[in-house]
Design a protein around this motif. Structure first.
Motif, short mmCIF file in Angstrom:
data_model
loop_
_atom_site.label_atom_id
_atom_site.label_comp_id
_atom_site.label_asym_id
_atom_site.label_seq_id
_atom_site.Cartn_x
_atom_site.Cartn_y
_atom_site.Cartn_z
N LEU A 245 62.92 9.12 -22.00
CA LEU A 245 62.76 10.45 -21.40
C LEU A 245 61.60 10.50 -20.43
O LEU A 245 61.69 11.13 -19.37
CB LEU A 245 62.62 11.51 -22.50
CG LEU A 245 63.86 11.67 -23.39
CD1 LEU A 245 63.58 12.65 -24.51
CD2 LEU A 245 65.08 12.09 -22.58
N LYS A 246 60.50 9.83 -20.77
CA LYS A 246 59.38 9.76 -19.82
C LYS A 246 59.81 9.04 -18.56
O LYS A 246 59.44 9.43 -17.45
CB LYS A 246 58.17 9.08 -20.46
CG LYS A 246 57.42 10.00 -21.40
CD LYS A 246 56.16 9.34 -21.93
CE LYS A 246 55.37 10.30 -22.79
NZ LYS A 246 54.15 9.68 -23.33
N PRO B 276 63.59 24.10 -22.72
CA PRO B 276 65.02 24.38 -22.80
C PRO B 276 65.80 23.99 -21.54
O PRO B 276 66.93 23.54 -21.63
CB PRO B 276 65.08 25.89 -23.03
CG PRO B 276 63.81 26.19 -23.74
CD PRO B 276 62.79 25.27 -23.12
N ALA B 277 65.20 24.13 -20.38
CA ALA B 277 65.88 23.80 -19.13
C ALA B 277 66.24 22.32 -19.03
O ALA B 277 67.10 21.94 -18.24
CB ALA B 277 65.02 24.21 -17.94
N GLU B 278 65.61 21.48 -19.85
CA GLU B 278 65.83 20.04 -19.81
C GLU B 278 66.90 19.54 -20.79
O GLU B 278 67.17 18.35 -20.85
CB GLU B 278 64.52 19.30 -20.09
CG GLU B 278 63.41 19.61 -19.11
CD GLU B 278 63.61 18.94 -17.75
OE1 GLU B 278 64.67 18.37 -17.48
OE2 GLU B 278 62.66 18.98 -16.96
N LEU B 279 67.51 20.44 -21.55
CA LEU B 279 68.42 20.02 -22.62
C LEU B 279 69.54 19.11 -22.12
O LEU B 279 69.76 18.04 -22.68
CB LEU B 279 69.01 21.23 -23.35
CG LEU B 279 69.99 20.89 -24.49
CD1 LEU B 279 69.32 20.05 -25.56
CD2 LEU B 279 70.57 22.16 -25.08
N ALA B 280 70.25 19.50 -21.08
CA ALA B 280 71.38 18.69 -20.60
C ALA B 280 70.91 17.32 -20.13
O ALA B 280 71.54 16.30 -20.41
CB ALA B 280 72.11 19.42 -19.47
N LYS B 281 69.77 17.28 -19.44
CA LYS B 281 69.24 16.00 -18.96
C LYS B 281 68.82 15.12 -20.14
O LYS B 281 69.11 13.93 -20.15
CB LYS B 281 68.07 16.26 -18.02
CG LYS B 281 67.63 15.04 -17.23
CD LYS B 281 66.59 15.41 -16.17
CE LYS B 281 66.10 14.18 -15.45
NZ LYS B 281 65.04 14.48 -14.50
N VAL B 282 68.17 15.70 -21.13
CA VAL B 282 67.76 14.96 -22.33
C VAL B 282 69.00 14.37 -23.01
O VAL B 282 69.03 13.18 -23.34
CB VAL B 282 66.97 15.86 -23.31
CG1 VAL B 282 66.85 15.22 -24.69
CG2 VAL B 282 65.59 16.18 -22.74
N GLN B 283 70.02 15.20 -23.21
CA GLN B 283 71.24 14.73 -23.86
C GLN B 283 71.88 13.59 -23.07
O GLN B 283 72.31 12.60 -23.66
CB GLN B 283 72.24 15.87 -24.01
CG GLN B 283 71.84 16.86 -25.09
CD GLN B 283 72.84 17.99 -25.17
OE1 GLN B 283 72.86 18.86 -24.32
NE2 GLN B 283 73.67 17.96 -26.19
N LEU C 243 69.74 10.26 -23.38
CA LEU C 243 69.81 9.65 -24.71
C LEU C 243 71.22 9.17 -25.04
O LEU C 243 71.39 8.10 -25.62
CB LEU C 243 69.31 10.64 -25.76
CG LEU C 243 67.83 11.03 -25.62
CD1 LEU C 243 67.43 11.99 -26.73
CD2 LEU C 243 66.93 9.81 -25.59
N ALA C 244 72.24 9.91 -24.63
CA ALA C 244 73.62 9.49 -24.89
C ALA C 244 73.93 8.18 -24.17
O ALA C 244 74.57 7.29 -24.74
CB ALA C 244 74.60 10.58 -24.47
N SER C 245 73.45 8.05 -22.94
CA SER C 245 73.73 6.83 -22.18
C SER C 245 73.04 5.61 -22.80
O SER C 245 73.47 4.48 -22.60
CB SER C 245 73.32 6.98 -20.72
OG SER C 245 71.92 7.08 -20.60
N THR D 270 78.38 18.55 -28.22
CA THR D 270 79.56 18.89 -27.42
C THR D 270 80.83 18.31 -28.01
O THR D 270 81.91 18.71 -27.67
CB THR D 270 79.40 18.36 -25.97
OG1 THR D 270 79.14 16.96 -26.02
CG2 THR D 270 78.27 19.07 -25.27
N ASP D 271 80.70 17.36 -28.95
CA ASP D 271 81.88 16.69 -29.49
C ASP D 271 82.27 17.14 -30.89
O ASP D 271 83.12 16.54 -31.51
CB ASP D 271 81.68 15.17 -29.47
CG ASP D 271 80.49 14.74 -30.31
OD1 ASP D 271 80.35 13.53 -30.55
OD2 ASP D 271 79.70 15.61 -30.71
#
Length: 98
Positions: free
Chosen positions: A32-33, A60-67, A70-72, A96-97
């Motif tokens: 993330l850093k 909160p604005a970073e949630l989609a980017k964090v997900q 990390l998912a990748s 989301t799944d």
């Protein structure tokens, strides 16, 4: 409606992500850093769990980017909470799944 508002977390609040192990916390921090996400590594708040451990907080604005980051990398988040006030946390639906 913004995702943060839909989940009930005010944009000026913060999310607390809990992971399955300290190894995942440390790897998530590094990734993330590298993705320019502002974060803090903190002890898991007692209001969330009595277990010892570390968590990552972020806006909160970073949630989609964090997900996405990390998912990748194949790093699973166990649970995410919204810090609504000092000592007040609420788990949010974020997967989301499922």
């Amino acid at each position: 409606m913004m995702a943060a508002a839909k989940n009930g977390c005010h944009p000026s609040g913060s999310y607390v992500a809990i992971f399955f192990s300290i190894h995942y916390v440390l790897k998530a921090e590094q990734l993330l850093k590298g993705g320019n996400i502002a974060l803090d590594v903190v002890p898991v708040p007692r209001e969330i769990s009595g277990d010892c451990g570390m968590a990552i907080t972020f806006a909160p604005a970073e949630l989609a980017k964090v997900q996405g980051i990390l998912a990748s990398a194949g790093i699973a988040i166990a649970r995410i909470f919204c810090k609504e006030a000092e000592g007040v946390f609420r788990e949010i639906p974020w997967k989301t799944d499922s």
